[in-house]
Design an enzyme around this catalytic site. Structure first.
Site, PDB file in Angstrom:
ATOM      1  N   ASP A 346      52.813 -66.299 -79.691  1.00  0.00           N
ATOM      2  CA  ASP A 346      54.054 -66.025 -79.966  1.00  0.00           C
ATOM      3  C   ASP A 346      54.393 -64.849 -81.007  1.00  0.00           C
ATOM      4  OD1 ASP A 346      56.876 -66.160 -80.584  1.00  0.00           O
ATOM      5  OD2 ASP A 346      57.066 -67.717 -79.505  1.00  0.00           O
ATOM      6  N   LEU A 373      59.432 -67.820 -77.482  1.00  0.00           N
ATOM      7  CA  LEU A 373      58.742 -67.269 -76.454  1.00  0.00           C
ATOM      8  C   LEU A 373      57.926 -68.185 -75.851  1.00  0.00           C
ATOM      9  CD1 LEU A 373      58.094 -63.354 -77.781  1.00  0.00           C
ATOM     10  CD2 LEU A 373      60.162 -64.332 -76.584  1.00  0.00           C
ATOM     11  N   ASP A 374      57.154 -68.680 -76.610  1.00  0.00           N
ATOM     12  CA  ASP A 374      56.234 -70.026 -76.069  1.00  0.00           C
ATOM     13  C   ASP A 374      56.922 -70.902 -75.584  1.00  0.00           C
ATOM     14  OD1 ASP A 374      53.496 -69.626 -76.567  1.00  0.00           O
ATOM     15  OD2 ASP A 374      53.813 -70.054 -78.761  1.00  0.00           O
ATOM     16  N   HIS A 375      58.014 -71.626 -76.166  1.00  0.00           N
ATOM     17  CA  HIS A 375      58.698 -72.948 -75.696  1.00  0.00           C
ATOM     18  C   HIS A 375      59.562 -72.327 -74.466  1.00  0.00           C
ATOM     19  CE1 HIS A 375      58.081 -75.981 -78.600  1.00  0.00           C
ATOM     20  NE2 HIS A 375      58.065 -75.020 -79.660  1.00  0.00           N
ATOM     21  N   GLY A 378      57.089 -71.884 -71.622  1.00  0.00           N
ATOM     22  CA  GLY A 378      56.793 -73.005 -71.062  1.00  0.00           C
ATOM     23  C   GLY A 378      57.805 -73.737 -70.274  1.00  0.00           C
TER      24      GLY A 378
END
Length: 476
Positions: A346, A373-375, A378
């Site tokens: 991220d 961006l990661d969360h 996901g």
């Protein structure tokens, strides 16, 4: 209804009329940023919760339940790595060499949380093992950011030159990202119906009435009986599979014993899951993985594109091997273009795509208020898997999901509109969305999932165990 949720739900190929089921609890002061982070985060959670509600309705034969998205729950979950503790001990997520650095012509962002990535970074800079921040700063001060980016990548490490949005858009990879959808959800094959759903390898077939394997009434969680093979690492993939575990899936994470992992990270993202270690170079471990694959319903991969192909674990190979499977792959840069095979996280995507400069102070690059961006990716991947399960229940088929942090970042910067601040006085307090529970490893504090719908599960059925300590088999 915001543009972000409308776009995300459309990308999932879903009935736009179902968006009327979603309502919101706005909380002031959460995820503050120059970019519309809270709006994007809210949208990713909303479509995930709505996809879960839709699947629950399809499997039970009832109406789609109402969905309510709480900004406080969203913000707390997007900061889950900061809130997780074990016996009061917090997790320090970033290592000393994971940061921004001044170079001769700009800024560089590195990621060196894992020992092998730190070793590659130092080797590329010609520094001895164990060198600290001062030595790295001196080595970078006389070098160009782009040159270091290439040298570190060639050494197997992670570093990117900090770019502005125009420079990223003008690059080959940036131009390809701009032409891609937020995510891809497509049917690959015509596995016949009635669908062998949730454990079809053992011969159980479910209809709309929703029976479990032994014929007992369907218990209510939309993913009950669904087997998910989790081949992901920090952070977007584990967030996706953690969400599927919340919704009742039997999630087994598989890692290679030679790759290090943080127990603290697993305390955050391993909720509801089991975890095992398999060395695919050993015949017995390969047979164990093949047995798991033969009975899986969903496979989620989060390694760089191509990394799993030599094991026959690429999306196409998996789909051909197991008709009716849902195969989801997520990556940092996208599975295409000159950066398609690169590792990434991220923080690096933010730096490369112009987000870090947008969030900076004019002197130094900055960062989003969470690893959004990661969360966000996901929750989008979990939503796409849920929608694939819904469509598979209705009409069979093998399904492919593709997502990338860069595509989520592009949507944040170009597909999400800021909204007026929520009324009320801040600051927001996260305690309402935190829970503590006793585990075999100690007293765990963790964030609750923001994915919620009427009648749905409120917490994970099991805490995370010790990383890699479970047997390589399905629970039922």
């Amino acid at each position: 209804m915001g543009r972000a949720i409308t776009q995300a739900w459309a990308a999932l190929g879903a009935d736009q009329g179902l968006l009327e089921r979603v309502s919101y609890d706005r909380v002031p002061g959460v995820l503050p940023a120059r970019l519309p982070v809270v709006e994007a985060a809210r949208a990713t959670v909303a479509v995930c919760a709505l996809a879960a509600a839709e699947l629950a309705a399809v499997r039970s034969g009832g109406p789609v339940p109402d969905v309510r998205v709480d900004d406080g729950a969203v913000a707390t979950a997007f900061h889950s790595d900061r809130f997780v503790t074990m016996d009061g001990r917090a997790w320090d997520g970033f290592a000393p060499l994971s940061r921004f650095w001044r170079t001769a012509d700009g800024w560089l962002r590195t990621h060196a949380n894992y020992p092998h990535h730190e070793a590659a970074l130092l080797a590329a800079l010609g520094l001895p093992a164990g060198s600290g921040p001062d030595a790295v700063a001196d080595a970078l001060a006389g070098r160009g950011a782009a040159d270091v980016e290439e040298a570190v990548y060639a050494a197997g490490g992670l570093a990117v030159a900090v770019r502005d949005g125009a420079a990223w858009a003008g690059s080959e990879q940036g131009a390809l990202v701009a032409r891609r959808p937020l995510l891809t959800l497509e049917r690959l094959g015509d596995a016949p119906g009635p669908v062998r759903e949730a454990g079809g390898a053992d011969g159980a077939v479910r209809g709309r009435g929703g029976a479990t394997r032994d014929g007992a009434p369907y218990p209510g969680a939309p993913c009950a009986g669904v087997r998910v093979l989790d081949l992901t690492r920090v952070l977007a993939g584990p967030v996706a599979t953690r969400t599927l575990a919340l919704l009742g899936a039997d999630v087994l994470r598989v890692d290679a014993p030679g790759l290090p992992e943080s127990q603290e990270a697993h305390n955050d993202t391993g909720l509801g899951k089991r975890s095992t270690l398999l060395d695919l170079g050993r015949a017995a471990d390969r047979r164990a993985l093949d047995e798991l694959l033969d009975a899986a319903d969903v496979v989620v991969t989060g390694y760089r594109p191509g990394a799993l192909d030599r094991f026959g674990l690429g999306p196409r190979a998996l789909a051909e091997r197991r008709p009716g499977l849902v195969v989801a792959r997520l990556s940092a840069w996208g599975a295409y273009g000159p950066w398609g095979g690169r590792r990434g996280f991220d923080s690096l995507v933010q730096a490369a795509t112009g987000i870090a400069l947008l969030e900076g102070d004019g002197e130094k690059p900055g960062a989003l208020p969470a690893q959004a961006l990661d969360h966000g990716t996901g929750y989008l991947v979990a939503a796409a898997v849920l929608r694939a399960l819904t469509e598979r229940h209705r009409g069979g088929g093998t399904w492919r999901v593709e997502a990338a942090l860069t595509q989520t970042g592009r949507w944040l910067t170009h597909g999400t509109d800021p909204e007026p601040p929520a009324p009320g006085e801040g600051p927001y307090e996260p305690g309402r969305w935190l829970r503590e529970r006793d585990t075999p490893l100690g007293r765990l504090r963790h964030a609750l999932s923001p994915v919620s719908y009427e009648g749905g599960p409120a917490d994970w059925a099991r805490p995370p165990g010790r990383w890699g300590a479970d047997a390589p088999r399905w629970t039922a």
